[in-house]
Design a protein around this motif. Structure first.
Motif, PDB file in Angstrom:
ATOM      1  N   TRP A 102       0.821  -1.214   0.000  1.00 23.91           N
ATOM      2  CA  TRP A 102       0.000   0.000   0.000  1.00 23.91           C
ATOM      3  C   TRP A 102       0.851   1.258   0.000  1.00 23.91           C
ATOM      4  CZ3 TRP A 102       0.682  -3.303   4.019  1.00 23.91           C
ATOM      5  CH2 TRP A 102       1.433  -2.799   5.072  1.00 23.91           C
ATOM      6  N   LYS A 103       2.188   1.073   0.007  1.00 25.74           N
ATOM      7  CA  LYS A 103       3.089   2.213   0.123  1.00 25.74           C
ATOM      8  C   LYS A 103       2.844   3.266  -0.972  1.00 25.74           C
ATOM      9  CE  LYS A 103       6.729   3.916   2.299  1.00 25.74           C
ATOM     10  NZ  LYS A 103       6.193   5.134   2.903  1.00 25.74           N
ATOM     11  N   HIS A 104       2.613   2.803  -2.210  1.00 23.74           N
ATOM     12  CA  HIS A 104       2.395   3.751  -3.311  1.00 23.74           C
ATOM     13  C   HIS A 104       1.127   4.566  -3.101  1.00 23.74           C
ATOM     14  CE1 HIS A 104       0.363  -0.011  -4.380  1.00 23.74           C
ATOM     15  NE2 HIS A 104      -0.524   0.749  -4.976  1.00 23.74           N
ATOM     16  N   GLY A 146     -13.839 -11.985   7.043  1.00 27.81           N
ATOM     17  CA  GLY A 146     -14.015 -10.576   7.367  1.00 27.81           C
ATOM     18  C   GLY A 146     -12.856  -9.863   6.716  1.00 27.81           C
ATOM     19  N   LEU A 147     -12.065  -9.156   7.516  1.00 31.16           N
ATOM     20  CA  LEU A 147     -10.873  -8.502   6.971  1.00 31.16           C
ATOM     21  C   LEU A 147      -9.702  -9.474   6.982  1.00 31.16           C
ATOM     22  CD1 LEU A 147     -11.002  -5.009   8.731  1.00 31.16           C
ATOM     23  CD2 LEU A 147     -11.755  -5.614   6.418  1.00 31.16           C
ATOM     24  N   ARG A 148      -8.824  -9.338   6.001  1.00 28.39           N
ATOM     25  CA  ARG A 148      -7.588 -10.109   6.012  1.00 28.39           C
ATOM     26  C   ARG A 148      -6.510  -9.275   6.689  1.00 28.39           C
ATOM     27  NH1 ARG A 148      -7.951 -12.822  -0.070  1.00 28.39           N
ATOM     28  NH2 ARG A 148      -9.720 -14.142   0.482  1.00 28.39           N
ATOM     29  N   PRO A 149      -5.445  -9.953   7.206  1.00 28.93           N
ATOM     30  CA  PRO A 149      -4.393  -9.201   7.891  1.00 28.93           C
ATOM     31  C   PRO A 149      -3.841  -8.041   7.053  1.00 28.93           C
ATOM     32  CG  PRO A 149      -4.051 -11.541   8.193  1.00 28.93           C
ATOM     33  CD  PRO A 149      -5.220 -11.404   7.265  1.00 28.93           C
ATOM     34  N   LEU A 150      -3.710  -8.270   5.752  1.00 31.79           N
ATOM     35  CA  LEU A 150      -3.194  -7.220   4.872  1.00 31.79           C
ATOM     36  C   LEU A 150      -4.167  -6.023   4.794  1.00 31.79           C
ATOM     37  CD1 LEU A 150      -0.678  -6.777   3.132  1.00 31.79           C
ATOM     38  CD2 LEU A 150      -1.944  -7.700   1.182  1.00 31.79           C
ATOM     39  N   ASP A 151      -5.465  -6.328   4.822  1.00 30.17           N
ATOM     40  CA  ASP A 151      -6.470  -5.256   4.835  1.00 30.17           C
ATOM     41  C   ASP A 151      -6.309  -4.392   6.080  1.00 30.17           C
ATOM     42  OD1 ASP A 151      -7.731  -6.182   2.489  1.00 30.17           O
ATOM     43  OD2 ASP A 151      -9.001  -7.568   3.633  1.00 30.17           O
ATOM     44  N   VAL A 152      -6.153  -5.083   7.204  1.00 30.32           N
ATOM     45  CA  VAL A 152      -6.026  -4.376   8.481  1.00 30.32           C
ATOM     46  C   VAL A 152      -4.798  -3.469   8.445  1.00 30.32           C
ATOM     47  CG1 VAL A 152      -5.661  -4.628  10.968  1.00 30.32           C
ATOM     48  CG2 VAL A 152      -7.194  -6.203   9.762  1.00 30.32           C
ATOM     49  N   GLU A 153      -3.681  -4.020   7.999  1.00 33.76           N
ATOM     50  CA  GLU A 153      -2.439  -3.235   7.930  1.00 33.76           C
ATOM     51  C   GLU A 153      -2.602  -2.023   7.035  1.00 33.76           C
ATOM     52  OE1 GLU A 153       1.726  -4.926   7.548  1.00 33.76           O
ATOM     53  OE2 GLU A 153       0.474  -6.723   7.398  1.00 33.76           O
ATOM     54  N   CYS A 154      -3.174  -2.250   5.875  1.00 38.47           N
ATOM     55  CA  CYS A 154      -3.312  -1.185   4.895  1.00 38.47           C
ATOM     56  C   CYS A 154      -4.254  -0.100   5.392  1.00 38.47           C
ATOM     57  CB  CYS A 154      -3.813  -1.761   3.577  1.00 38.47           C
ATOM     58  SG  CYS A 154      -4.136  -0.480   2.368  1.00 38.47           S
ATOM     59  N   MET A 155      -5.394  -0.501   5.890  1.00 36.16           N
ATOM     60  CA  MET A 155      -6.369   0.485   6.353  1.00 36.16           C
ATOM     61  C   MET A 155      -5.795   1.315   7.501  1.00 36.16           C
ATOM     62  SD  MET A 155      -9.768  -1.862   6.039  1.00 36.16           S
ATOM     63  CE  MET A 155     -11.217  -0.905   5.821  1.00 36.16           C
ATOM     64  N   ALA A 157      -2.683   1.979   7.915  1.00 39.65           N
ATOM     65  CA  ALA A 157      -1.657   2.877   7.375  1.00 39.65           C
ATOM     66  C   ALA A 157      -2.304   4.117   6.755  1.00 39.65           C
ATOM     67  CB  ALA A 157      -0.816   2.144   6.330  1.00 39.65           C
ATOM     68  N   LEU A 158      -3.562   3.987   6.344  1.00 42.81           N
ATOM     69  CA  LEU A 158      -4.217   5.082   5.611  1.00 42.81           C
ATOM     70  C   LEU A 158      -5.250   5.866   6.407  1.00 42.81           C
ATOM     71  CD1 LEU A 158      -4.892   3.292   2.182  1.00 42.81           C
ATOM     72  CD2 LEU A 158      -2.901   4.659   2.815  1.00 42.81           C
ATOM     73  N   HIS A 159      -5.756   5.267   7.489  1.00 40.36           N
ATOM     74  CA  HIS A 159      -6.966   5.864   8.098  1.00 40.36           C
ATOM     75  C   HIS A 159      -6.788   7.253   8.716  1.00 40.36           C
ATOM     76  CE1 HIS A 159      -6.580   3.661  12.293  1.00 40.36           C
ATOM     77  NE2 HIS A 159      -5.538   4.402  12.006  1.00 40.36           N
ATOM     78  N   GLU A 160      -5.561   7.647   9.004  1.00 38.01           N
ATOM     79  CA  GLU A 160      -5.347   8.996   9.520  1.00 38.01           C
ATOM     80  C   GLU A 160      -5.146  10.007   8.388  1.00 38.01           C
ATOM     81  OE1 GLU A 160      -3.704   9.001  13.524  1.00 38.01           O
ATOM     82  OE2 GLU A 160      -5.715   8.210  13.112  1.00 38.01           O
ATOM     83  N   LYS A 161      -5.076   9.513   7.165  1.00 39.49           N
ATOM     84  CA  LYS A 161      -4.736  10.378   6.034  1.00 39.49           C
ATOM     85  C   LYS A 161      -5.884  10.608   5.072  1.00 39.49           C
ATOM     86  CE  LYS A 161      -0.084   8.459   6.111  1.00 39.49           C
ATOM     87  NZ  LYS A 161       0.961   9.478   6.075  1.00 39.49           N
ATOM     88  N   VAL A 162      -6.830   9.703   5.083  1.00 40.69           N
ATOM     89  CA  VAL A 162      -7.885   9.777   4.066  1.00 40.69           C
ATOM     90  C   VAL A 162      -9.179   9.177   4.615  1.00 40.69           C
ATOM     91  CG1 VAL A 162      -7.322   7.531   2.992  1.00 40.69           C
ATOM     92  CG2 VAL A 162      -8.329   9.344   1.583  1.00 40.69           C
ATOM     93  N   ASN A 163     -10.302   9.614   4.080  1.00 40.62           N
ATOM     94  CA  ASN A 163     -11.602   9.046   4.451  1.00 40.62           C
ATOM     95  C   ASN A 163     -11.743   7.676   3.805  1.00 40.62           C
ATOM     96  OD1 ASN A 163     -12.708  11.314   5.892  1.00 40.62           O
ATOM     97  ND2 ASN A 163     -12.895  12.346   3.894  1.00 40.62           N
ATOM     98  N   LEU A 192     -12.898  -4.109  16.091  1.00 38.61           N
ATOM     99  CA  LEU A 192     -11.921  -4.884  16.845  1.00 38.61           C
ATOM    100  C   LEU A 192     -10.495  -4.384  16.636  1.00 38.61           C
ATOM    101  CD1 LEU A 192     -11.494  -7.556  18.532  1.00 38.61           C
ATOM    102  CD2 LEU A 192     -11.184  -8.711  16.339  1.00 38.61           C
ATOM    103  N   PHE A 193     -10.166  -4.048  15.380  1.00 38.92           N
ATOM    104  CA  PHE A 193      -8.790  -3.644  15.082  1.00 38.92           C
ATOM    105  C   PHE A 193      -8.586  -2.124  15.175  1.00 38.92           C
ATOM    106  CE2 PHE A 193      -9.133  -7.803  12.959  1.00 38.92           C
ATOM    107  CZ  PHE A 193      -8.076  -8.444  13.599  1.00 38.92           C
ATOM    108  N   GLY A 194      -9.611  -1.428  15.602  1.00 39.87           N
ATOM    109  CA  GLY A 194      -9.479   0.012  15.816  1.00 39.87           C
ATOM    110  C   GLY A 194      -9.232   0.805  14.540  1.00 39.87           C
ATOM    111  N   ILE A 195      -9.920   0.413  13.474  1.00 39.43           N
ATOM    112  CA  ILE A 195      -9.767   1.138  12.207  1.00 39.43           C
ATOM    113  C   ILE A 195     -10.781   2.280  12.148  1.00 39.43           C
ATOM    114  CG2 ILE A 195      -9.933   0.945   9.692  1.00 39.43           C
ATOM    115  CD1 ILE A 195      -9.200  -2.114  10.193  1.00 39.43           C
TER     116      ILE A 195
END
Ligand code: GDP
Ligand code: MG
Length: 297
Positions: A102-104, A146-155, A157-163, A192-195
């Protein structure tokens, strides 16, 4: 008026000046490869709605996306202009290097903030082009629990930057009951994952009952179950965008089949201004505060 998007009803929400200058809005898609991101963008905005507009490289869009691709659509409705920018991103698994896939996306969002910050501190502050990303549709696989680990990580990484607006992809591969269950699992995982996904604002208490009911339907639909398709289907004398199966036909825009219309209305009609406000007041402010902190350190 089947191809009417509805943003022309926005003016009551915004200042007249903005209306005259036109709206700009930037939408991004993210998520695993092959979930129908490019197809949905196309279904939502690019071809069907703007049929008489020439969209170049119609073929190209359905190819696999290998880098961030920016589409810009300018549309005018009832004398009001909207410049819609859509950022299509390669899905996870498309990239050669899949670590931090998700870095890009993160970099792209940051760069837009950086540009805006620089322009805002410059001499020509009146005519800043706002390319900040106002919303990210995050695609979730219909084949997981539900969510996959990669989804959790990505979301995260982004949730403070974008809606982030989560969508359940390829809903046509699930039964109604499965859609409901997956939606519930995904909502639970998000908690659960605080997204921090995009929160629809509370209704004003003086809104009428019908408005409140619609608003509740919208809130209860998260994550939006979507179906995308690049083909027009003809069935029983009607033409529509859909997918054909041995057991029948799925209509992209049929509310009984998917939340496609709910999502599109939310994006261009009811919540465009709020998505922009939250971007400016929360996400961009965070970025700005950090910049200033770093400069004074
Ligand atoms: P992307 O990698 O996320 O951009 O996915 P694409 O839009 O390239 O789509 C990948 C494949 O899934 C293509 O073969 C599409 O025709 C198909 N597809 C896209 N949307 C849907 C959908 O809603 N339902 C189903 N069943 N297939 C879809
Ligand atoms: Mg793609």
């Amino acid at each position: 008026e089947k191809n009417y998007v509805g943003f022309a009803t926005l003016p009551n929400q915004v200042h007249r000046k903005t209306v005259k200058k036109g709206f700009t809005f930037t939408l991004m898609v993210a998520g695993e490869s092959g979930l129908g991101k490019s197809t949905l963008i196309n279904s939502l905005f690019l071809t069907d709605l703007y049929r008489d507009r020439k969209v170049p490289n119609a073929e190209e869009r359905i190819n696999q996306t290998v880098s961030n691709v920016k589409h810009t659509v300018s549309i005018e409705e009832k004398g009001i202009k909207l410049r819609l920018t859509i950022i299509d991103t390669p899905g996870f698994g498309d990239a050669v290097n899949n670590t931090e896939s998700w870095k890009h996306i993160e970099d792209y969002i940051d760069q837009q903030f950086e540009h805006y910050f620089r322009d805002e501190s410059g001499l020509n502050r009146r005519n800043i082009q706002d390319n900040r990303v106002h919303c990210c549709l995050y695609f979730i696989s219909p084949f997981g629990h539900g969510l996959r680990p990669l989804d959790v990580e990505c979301m995260k990484a982004l949730h403070e930057k974008v809606n982030i607006v989560p969508v359940l992809a390829k809903a046509d591969s699930l039964t109604q009951a499965e859609v409901s269950r997956k939606k519930m699992n995904i909502r639970e995982d998000i908690k659960l994952f605080g997204i921090n996904i995009y929160q629809f604002p509370d209704c004003d208490s003086d809104e009428d009952e019908d408005f409140k009911r619609q608003d509740q339907i919208l809130k209860d639909s998260i994550p939006f179950a979507v179906i995308g398709s690049n083909v027009q289907v003809e069935s029983k004398g009607r033409k529509f965008r859909g997918r054909v199966y041995p057991w029948g036909v799925v209509e992209v825009e049929n509310p009984a089949h998917s939340d496609f219309l709910l999502l599109r209305n939310m994006l261009v009609r009811t919540h465009m201004q709020d998505l922009k406000d939250v971007t400016r007041e929360t996400h961009y402010e965070n970025y700005r505060a950090q910049c200033i902190q770093n400069m004074t350190r």
